[in-house]
Every structure is written in structure tokens, then in C-alpha cells.
Design a protein around this motif. Structure first.
Motif, PDB file in Angstrom:
ATOM      1  N   ASN A 230      12.953 -82.770 -30.215  1.00 49.90           N
ATOM      2  CA  ASN A 230      12.295 -82.055 -29.109  1.00 49.90           C
ATOM      3  C   ASN A 230      11.205 -82.885 -28.452  1.00 49.90           C
ATOM      4  OD1 ASN A 230      13.903 -79.960 -29.613  1.00 49.90           O
ATOM      5  ND2 ASN A 230      12.332 -78.606 -30.503  1.00 49.90           N
ATOM      6  N   MET A 231      10.943 -84.055 -29.031  1.00 46.67           N
ATOM      7  CA  MET A 231       9.882 -84.884 -28.469  1.00 46.67           C
ATOM      8  C   MET A 231      10.393 -85.572 -27.205  1.00 46.67           C
ATOM      9  SD  MET A 231       8.315 -86.572 -31.864  1.00 46.67           S
ATOM     10  CE  MET A 231       7.287 -85.584 -32.940  1.00 46.67           C
ATOM     11  N   PRO A 232       9.486 -85.925 -26.293  1.00 47.21           N
ATOM     12  CA  PRO A 232       9.930 -86.594 -25.072  1.00 47.21           C
ATOM     13  C   PRO A 232      10.543 -87.956 -25.410  1.00 47.21           C
ATOM     14  CG  PRO A 232       7.541 -86.673 -25.274  1.00 47.21           C
ATOM     15  CD  PRO A 232       8.014 -85.763 -26.342  1.00 47.21           C
ATOM     16  N   LYS A 233      11.544 -88.383 -24.611  1.00 43.25           N
ATOM     17  CA  LYS A 233      12.162 -89.686 -24.867  1.00 43.25           C
ATOM     18  C   LYS A 233      11.295 -90.808 -24.336  1.00 43.25           C
ATOM     19  CE  LYS A 233      16.772 -90.167 -25.938  1.00 43.25           C
ATOM     20  NZ  LYS A 233      18.127 -90.515 -25.781  1.00 43.25           N
ATOM     21  N   LYS A 234      10.523 -90.506 -23.308  1.00 45.28           N
ATOM     22  CA  LYS A 234       9.718 -91.562 -22.706  1.00 45.28           C
ATOM     23  C   LYS A 234       8.335 -91.023 -22.401  1.00 45.28           C
ATOM     24  CE  LYS A 234       9.471 -94.963 -19.094  1.00 45.28           C
ATOM     25  NZ  LYS A 234      10.131 -95.748 -18.058  1.00 45.28           N
ATOM     26  N   VAL A 235       7.302 -91.795 -22.733  1.00 41.19           N
ATOM     27  CA  VAL A 235       5.938 -91.389 -22.415  1.00 41.19           C
ATOM     28  C   VAL A 235       5.350 -92.499 -21.560  1.00 41.19           C
ATOM     29  CG1 VAL A 235       3.658 -90.934 -23.364  1.00 41.19           C
ATOM     30  CG2 VAL A 235       5.688 -90.193 -24.604  1.00 41.19           C
ATOM     31  N   THR A 236       4.932 -92.171 -20.325  1.00 45.76           N
ATOM     32  CA  THR A 236       4.281 -93.208 -19.517  1.00 45.76           C
ATOM     33  C   THR A 236       2.779 -93.045 -19.683  1.00 45.76           C
ATOM     34  OG1 THR A 236       4.554 -91.704 -17.695  1.00 45.76           O
ATOM     35  CG2 THR A 236       6.068 -93.550 -17.779  1.00 45.76           C
ATOM     36  N   VAL A 284      -5.309 -84.814 -33.671  1.00 50.68           N
ATOM     37  CA  VAL A 284      -4.606 -85.877 -32.929  1.00 50.68           C
ATOM     38  C   VAL A 284      -4.605 -85.536 -31.446  1.00 50.68           C
ATOM     39  CG1 VAL A 284      -2.385 -87.027 -32.594  1.00 50.68           C
ATOM     40  CG2 VAL A 284      -3.157 -86.461 -34.904  1.00 50.68           C
ATOM     41  N   VAL A 285      -4.308 -84.255 -31.134  1.00 48.48           N
ATOM     42  CA  VAL A 285      -4.242 -83.831 -29.732  1.00 48.48           C
ATOM     43  C   VAL A 285      -5.624 -83.966 -29.086  1.00 48.48           C
ATOM     44  CG1 VAL A 285      -3.784 -81.884 -28.184  1.00 48.48           C
ATOM     45  CG2 VAL A 285      -2.348 -82.259 -30.208  1.00 48.48           C
ATOM     46  N   ALA A 286      -6.658 -83.564 -29.846  1.00 49.92           N
ATOM     47  CA  ALA A 286      -8.015 -83.578 -29.294  1.00 49.92           C
ATOM     48  C   ALA A 286      -8.437 -84.990 -28.888  1.00 49.92           C
ATOM     49  CB  ALA A 286      -8.986 -83.010 -30.319  1.00 49.92           C
ATOM     50  N   SER A 287      -7.927 -85.994 -29.594  1.00 51.87           N
ATOM     51  CA  SER A 287      -8.345 -87.367 -29.271  1.00 51.87           C
ATOM     52  C   SER A 287      -7.694 -87.841 -27.974  1.00 51.87           C
ATOM     53  CB  SER A 287      -7.945 -88.315 -30.399  1.00 51.87           C
ATOM     54  OG  SER A 287      -6.538 -88.451 -30.411  1.00 51.87           O
ATOM     55  N   GLY A 288      -6.704 -87.073 -27.497  1.00 49.70           N
ATOM     56  CA  GLY A 288      -6.044 -87.463 -26.244  1.00 49.70           C
ATOM     57  C   GLY A 288      -4.797 -88.299 -26.459  1.00 49.70           C
ATOM     58  N   ALA A 289      -4.372 -88.449 -27.701  1.00 51.54           N
ATOM     59  CA  ALA A 289      -3.194 -89.295 -27.967  1.00 51.54           C
ATOM     60  C   ALA A 289      -1.920 -88.587 -27.525  1.00 51.54           C
ATOM     61  CB  ALA A 289      -3.114 -89.591 -29.461  1.00 51.54           C
ATOM     62  N   ASN A 290      -0.986 -89.345 -26.951  1.00 53.17           N
ATOM     63  CA  ASN A 290       0.319 -88.736 -26.675  1.00 53.17           C
ATOM     64  C   ASN A 290       1.458 -89.483 -27.387  1.00 53.17           C
ATOM     65  OD1 ASN A 290       0.281 -90.983 -25.122  1.00 53.17           O
ATOM     66  ND2 ASN A 290       0.282 -89.923 -23.150  1.00 53.17           N
ATOM     67  N   ALA A 350       4.102 -97.811 -21.160  1.00 50.43           N
ATOM     68  CA  ALA A 350       5.183 -96.878 -21.505  1.00 50.43           C
ATOM     69  C   ALA A 350       5.629 -97.051 -22.952  1.00 50.43           C
ATOM     70  CB  ALA A 350       6.373 -97.106 -20.585  1.00 50.43           C
ATOM     71  N   VAL A 351       6.044 -95.948 -23.553  1.00 53.19           N
ATOM     72  CA  VAL A 351       6.705 -95.972 -24.860  1.00 53.19           C
ATOM     73  C   VAL A 351       7.974 -95.175 -24.669  1.00 53.19           C
ATOM     74  CG1 VAL A 351       6.593 -95.199 -27.242  1.00 53.19           C
ATOM     75  CG2 VAL A 351       4.547 -96.081 -26.142  1.00 53.19           C
ATOM     76  N   THR A 365       6.173-100.986 -24.029  1.00 47.60           N
ATOM     77  CA  THR A 365       6.114-102.027 -22.997  1.00 47.60           C
ATOM     78  C   THR A 365       4.874-101.885 -22.131  1.00 47.60           C
ATOM     79  OG1 THR A 365       7.465-100.592 -21.636  1.00 47.60           O
ATOM     80  CG2 THR A 365       8.606-102.328 -22.799  1.00 47.60           C
ATOM     81  N   GLY A 366       4.596-102.961 -21.394  1.00 49.79           N
ATOM     82  CA  GLY A 366       3.461-102.940 -20.472  1.00 49.79           C
ATOM     83  C   GLY A 366       2.134-102.894 -21.190  1.00 49.79           C
ATOM     84  N   CYS A 367       1.981-103.714 -22.240  1.00 47.97           N
ATOM     85  CA  CYS A 367       0.705-103.727 -22.959  1.00 47.97           C
ATOM     86  C   CYS A 367      -0.361-104.376 -22.087  1.00 47.97           C
ATOM     87  CB  CYS A 367       0.847-104.510 -24.253  1.00 47.97           C
ATOM     88  SG  CYS A 367       2.072-103.789 -25.334  1.00 47.97           S
ATOM     89  N   VAL A 368      -1.600-103.896 -22.256  1.00 49.83           N
ATOM     90  CA  VAL A 368      -2.704-104.412 -21.449  1.00 49.83           C
ATOM     91  C   VAL A 368      -2.857-105.905 -21.716  1.00 49.83           C
ATOM     92  CG1 VAL A 368      -5.061-103.859 -20.755  1.00 49.83           C
ATOM     93  CG2 VAL A 368      -3.771-102.253 -22.175  1.00 49.83           C
ATOM     94  N   ASN A 369      -2.795-106.267 -22.996  1.00 47.91           N
ATOM     95  CA  ASN A 369      -3.061-107.643 -23.364  1.00 47.91           C
ATOM     96  C   ASN A 369      -2.063-108.005 -24.449  1.00 47.91           C
ATOM     97  OD1 ASN A 369      -4.123-110.040 -24.117  1.00 47.91           O
ATOM     98  ND2 ASN A 369      -5.903-109.178 -25.156  1.00 47.91           N
TER      99      ASN A 369
END
Length: 561
Positions: A230-236, A284-290, A350-351, A365-369
Motif C-alpha cells: 500500500n506504500m507509494p511506489k515513488k516519492v519525490t 517518524v511522521v512528526a519529523s517530516g520523513a516520507n 526521488a526514491v 536518485t538526485g542526491c544533493v551531494n
């Protein structure tokens, strides 16, 4: 082994069955073994070298052209032969390529040494001559070297091509070299000089597709899938929590018993458990992690809560991958979920979970550094992919070394011929017997162009003579083009290698051959004979105290209870 006593009675010093070979016998025995090993990898040298198929006791097959891999997989018994294996292993650890070169030169040095020993040149003299020659060769190579920097991308691609040629990856070496150079360039650590840790490049292999489908991912690939469908396949715009403790309820440290007498109590107990798990997920949710990457397990109930919150979670991620994720996303490892904050999270564009050849994999992908990157290798069959991986590993290491040292020499047997010529002059300037050894050392280096020619089906003597004449006329970068069978300028052809490949191979070969030469006595112990071996009339070994071992008064483990 017996010494003579005055009464004519022999004294035995070594145990029965031990073997001792001494003097010339020991030397020739060791040299033979080492030469045999060098011969085994000789046919793999160069762009036209052939491959070896190694089948181990379990029937696993390895097909490779890489000297170090071949010698590692060949189960070698002889102690002197093992030294050649070590030479190529060191070469592999230090530079990553040139493993066959190092082994072949060692074998040749020993072959020449054997001829000199036949002529009564003492091994110590040969050894010191070889050392002098190796040192001189190092200086000569430095003079031949030219500079390269990380900005000369074309040159770096040439280096990578040279390392991959002849390793079963030629057909698509352009694609792979582009990938290798980009990968190394993105992980250069400029903090203390330019250091490169190849461990920051993760290679994931997937059978299927063609080699051309291989790609470089600026980020990470995990061979995992999300824990809940049920989790999303892609998280931007992913905010990633890297958790290395389990998202499940802790078991109590002490053995505790909970007695439940009515169904209501059981229900409230279960509700309480659920509430605790919900509490963890809320943190986990409170920290803003997705996105959550967890090194340990995630409880089924917690998976359900995470999925409800639309969080993408992966469990049982390897420790090494967690460390790479820390590097590439800039997050921190979270040990205690209770204390996690938004500052601990890593960020990437994105993950997503993609299906590659029927398996799900997670792409970050698309890591900052992107201080660590991944390469996805594809190929028709498992053996192809494995072979490509070995070729790619050599290419990555060699490009890394070139960027670190910023020094290059030409390939195609050119440097060896040049150094050999100059060593010959150096030998004539010496007065002692060492000059014989230095001359022999110079001749030994020519085994490389000779073998390159042989493996390509060309006439080794003609080629060597032609190479020499070019170098005598001052063409320092002339080398053998095995495809056309002509001597050409290797710089123009783009056949270049890092200086360290050559210096390391020559030094390691010299050191190993000197070590083998200096051995004049081999004493090999055999297994003790089953008859107890304690001398006649003695006790069986281990029974010296009158009691069976371990019975020192009390059964073991009962000390003082």
C-alpha cells in the motif's frame, strides 16, 4: 636429517618423515614452481589474451582474464608458487590492474636468475643487482611519465579503455568507460588531496538486457523492495530517515510473566502494544520523513501504520549500504526513534521502486551531494555480467589511481622496452658482478612486449627488434599495436596507463623474486605419525599429567561453585 657423532652413531634432529631440500635443489625447485604459475597466466596478457575457465570443487564456474582472480581461484599448494599469487594480489590491492604483468615479470626474473646461478653467480649478488635495477627502473619510469588531471576527461576515458581491453568488455567499453570515469569523478574527496575510495561506488549486477543497458545512478540502488504494497511506489522530494534500530516492540531484558485472566485484559494488552507502535510511527511522521530505510526489522503492525501515512519504507538494509546512504543523502544514522528530529533526515529528489529484469529494486536518485554513486550492470548471462564487473572494477581502480597520482605512461609494452634499453646502459656503467643481474633484469622486462606479440599471434622476435629500433631512435612512446601488428605511437592511439601500474608491478616482482632466490633450504614438516610420536616408551602425547586433560581436579566450569 642426521648429523654424524664420533662413535659413528647418527643423531636425528628432525622428526621422522620431515623433508629437507637444500642448496641448488631447493632453489631450482622453488623457481620451477614460481615459473609454472607465471606461465599459467601468461596467455591472458594484453588485448588479445585468452580467458581461463576455472571450476571449483562445487562446480561453480568463473571465466576471467584477470591475473589476480585466476591465481586466487587456482588452489595453489606450493609455498614458492604462493608468493607469485601474493605479488598479483598486492598489485590488485594497490592499483587494481596489471596483475598479470606483475606475475609474468616475476616468473621471467626467476628464469634469468636460474641461468645465472648455473653460471655460479651467487644468489646474493643477483638479489642486490635486481634491487639496484628495480630502483633505477622506478626513476626511469618517472622520467617517462606525463601529467594528467581530473579535467582531462578524454585521457581518463582512454585509461579506462586500456584497463578494460581484453577483458571481455571490449565491445561496449565506450559505454562502460564513460560510466567509470563519471563515477570516479563524482566521488573524488578533495579534503585531503585527491583521494578516492572505490568502496563508495556500489556495483549492482542484474542479468538481462545487454551490456549497453548498464547505467550510472547518481545516488544509490538497493536490491530490496518496499515492505508493504500500500506504500507509494515513488516519492519525490524525499526526506529520508535512516534508522538502525528495529521498528518493533522491544523484548524485555528480564524474563517477565504477564498473567492475563480475562479477555478484556488481553484486548487492552494488545491495544497497548498497538498504541506503542503507533507512537513510534508518529515520531517518524512528526519529523517530516516520507521515506524510511531501516537496518533491522519493521513490525507488521508498524508497516500498516507507515503505509497509512503514505511513507515509503524498506527494511533489513545492509550496514554498508546504510553508510553509503548517509554519505549520499547527508542524513544521520538514527539509533533512537524517540529522539529523531527533522535535522537528522537526508534529502534526495526521488526514491522509487522499479522492476528490473523481474526483480524490484529501490532507486534513490538526485542526491544533493552524491558522495557515493551506484552502477547498474546488465548483461546477457551471469558469467558475462561477472566478467564485466571484474573489468569495470579494474577500470574504476585505474582511473582512481590516475587521478590520485596525476601521472601516466604509454601502454603497449613501450615503457618496458624503453626502461630495458636504459637499464642496459646503466649495467655497462657498473663494475661488479651485479651488472650481470641488472642486464638480466633489463631483458626480463622485455617479456611483456614479447608476450603481447605472442598472444596476438605475431612474431615476438620481429616485433621486439622493431620496437627496440624505434626506441633507440628516440621514440619513447612507441608501442606495439596488436591489432595491426605494427609499432605505433601509443600516446596518439590513446593507449595509456597510470604510472603506478608499472612501478608497482616492477617493484613487487623484484621483491618477490629476490625473496624466492634467497631461500637455499626448505624444511617441510610432515604430519606427526599416528603412533603417538612421543618417542619410544613414552606416554601418548597430552597425557603428561597423569590425568586426562581438562580433569584438573574438577569438571571444567565447576570452579568454585
Amino acid at each position: 636429517m642426521a648429523g654424524q657423532m664420533s662413535g659413528g652413531q647418527p643423531i636425528f634432529i628432525l622428526r621422522d618423515g620431515n623433508q629437507r631440500t637444500r642448496g641448488r635443489d631447493a632453489q631450482s625447485n622453488n623457481i620451477m614452481a614460481a615459473k609454472a604459475v607465471a606461465e599459467a597466466v601468461r596467455t591472458t596478457l594484453g588485448p588479445k589474451g585468452m580467458d581461463k575457465m576455472l571450476v571449483d570443487s562445487l562446480g561453480d564456474v568463473v571465466i576471467t582474464n584477470d591475473g589476480a582472480t585466476i591465481l586466487k581461484e587456482m588452489d595453489i599448494e606450493h609455498p614458492a608458487a604462493k608468493m607469485i599469487v601474493e605479488v598479483s594480489k598486492t598489485q590488485d590491492d594497490e592499483v587494481g590492474d596489471g596483475t598479470t604483468t606483475a606475475a609474468v615479470i616475476t616468473g621471467e626474473l626467476l628464469k634469468k636468475a636460474e641461468d645465472m646461478i648455473e653460471q655460479d653467480v651467487h644468489p646474493t649478488i643477483i638479489a642486490s643487482g635486481y634491487r639496484m635495477a628495480a630502483e633505477k627502473a622506478g626513476e626511469l619510469l618517472k622520467e617517462l611519465a606525463q601529467d594528467v588531471t581530473i579535467d582531462n576527461r578524454d585521457t581518463l576515458i582512454n585509461i579506462s579503455n586500456t584497463a578494460m581491453t581484453g577483458k571481455g568488455a571490449e565491445a561496449s567499453k565506450d559505454v562502460l568507460s564513460e560510466i567509470a570515469v563519471s563515477a570516479v569523478a563524482s566521488i573524488v574527496d578533495k579534503t585531503d588531496g585527491e583521494t578516492i575510495d572505490i568502496d563508495n561506488i556500489k556495483v549492482e549486477k542484474k542479468v538481462g538486457g545487454s551490456i549497453e543497458d548498464s547505467e550510472l545512478i547518481e545516488g544509490m540502488i538497493l536490491d530490496k523492495e518496499r515492505v508493504h504494497s500500500n506504500m507509494p511506489k515513488k516519492v519525490t522530494d524525499a526526506k529520508i530517515a535512516l534508522i538502525n534500530s528495529a521498528i518493533e516492540l522491544k523484548e524485555t531484558e528480564v524474563d517477565a510473566e504477564i498473567s492475563i485472566t480475562s479477555p478484556d485484559q488481553l484486548q487492552s494488552f494488545l491495544d497497548q502494544e498497538e498504541k506503542m507502535l503507533k507512537g513510534l510511527v508518529d515520531k517518524v511522521v512528526a519529523s517530516g520523513a516520507n521515506v524510511v530505510f531501516c537496518q533491522k526489522g519493521i513490525d507488521d503492525m508498524a508497516q500498516h501504520f507507515l503505509a497509512k501515512e503514505g511513507i515509503f519504507a524498506v527494511r533489513r538494509v545492509k550496514k554498508s549500504d546504510m553508510e553509503k546512504l548517509v554519505r549520499s543523502t547527508g542524513g544521520k544514522l538514527i539509533t533512537n526513534i524517540e529522539e529523531m528530529t527533522a535535522d537528522d533526515l537526508g534529502k534526495t529528489e526521488a526514491v522509487e521502486e522499479r522492476k528490473i529484469a523481474g526483480d524490484n529494486m529501490v532507486f534513490i536518485t538526485g542526491c544533493v551531494n552524491p558522495r557515493s554513486v551506484s552502477i547498474l550492470l546488465r548483461g546477457g548471462t551471469e558469467h558475462v555480467v561477472d566478467n564485466i564487473e571484474r573489468a569495470l572494477h579494474d577500470a574504476l581502480r585505474v582511473v582512481g589511481v590516475a587521478i590520485e597520482d596525476e601521472k601516466l605512461v604509454s601502454g603497449g609494452g613501450g615503457p618496458e622496452v624503453e626502461v630495458a634499453l636504459q637499464l642496459q646502459d646503466y649495467a655497462s656503467s657498473l663494475s661488479g658482478r651485479e651488472q650481470l643481474a641488472v642486464k638480466a633484469f633489463a631483458e626480463s622486462l622485455e617479456v611483456i612486449p614479447r608476450t603481447l606479440a605472442e598472444n596476438a599471434g605475431l612474431d615476438p622476435i620481429d616485433m621486439l627488434v622493431e620496437l627496440r629500433s624505434h626506441h633507440e631512435k628516440g621514440a619513447k612512446t612507441a608501442g606495439l599495436d596488436v591489432y595491426s601488428g605494427k609499432v605505433i605511437d601509443m600516446w596518439d592511439a590513446g593507449v595509456v596507463e597510470p604510472l603506478r601500474i608499472k612501478t608497482q608491478a616492477i617493484n613487487a616482482a623484484a621483491e618477490a623474486s629476490v625473496m624466492i632466490l634467497r631461500i637455499d633450504d626448505v624444511i617441510a614438516s610432515s604430519n606427526p605419525s599416528p603412533s603417538g610420536g612421543g618417542g619410544e616408551g613414552g606416554m601418548p602425547p597430552g597425557m603428561g599429567g597423569g590425568m586426562p586433560p581438562g580433569m584438573g581436579g574438577m569438571p571444567p566450569g565447576m570452579g568454585g561453585m
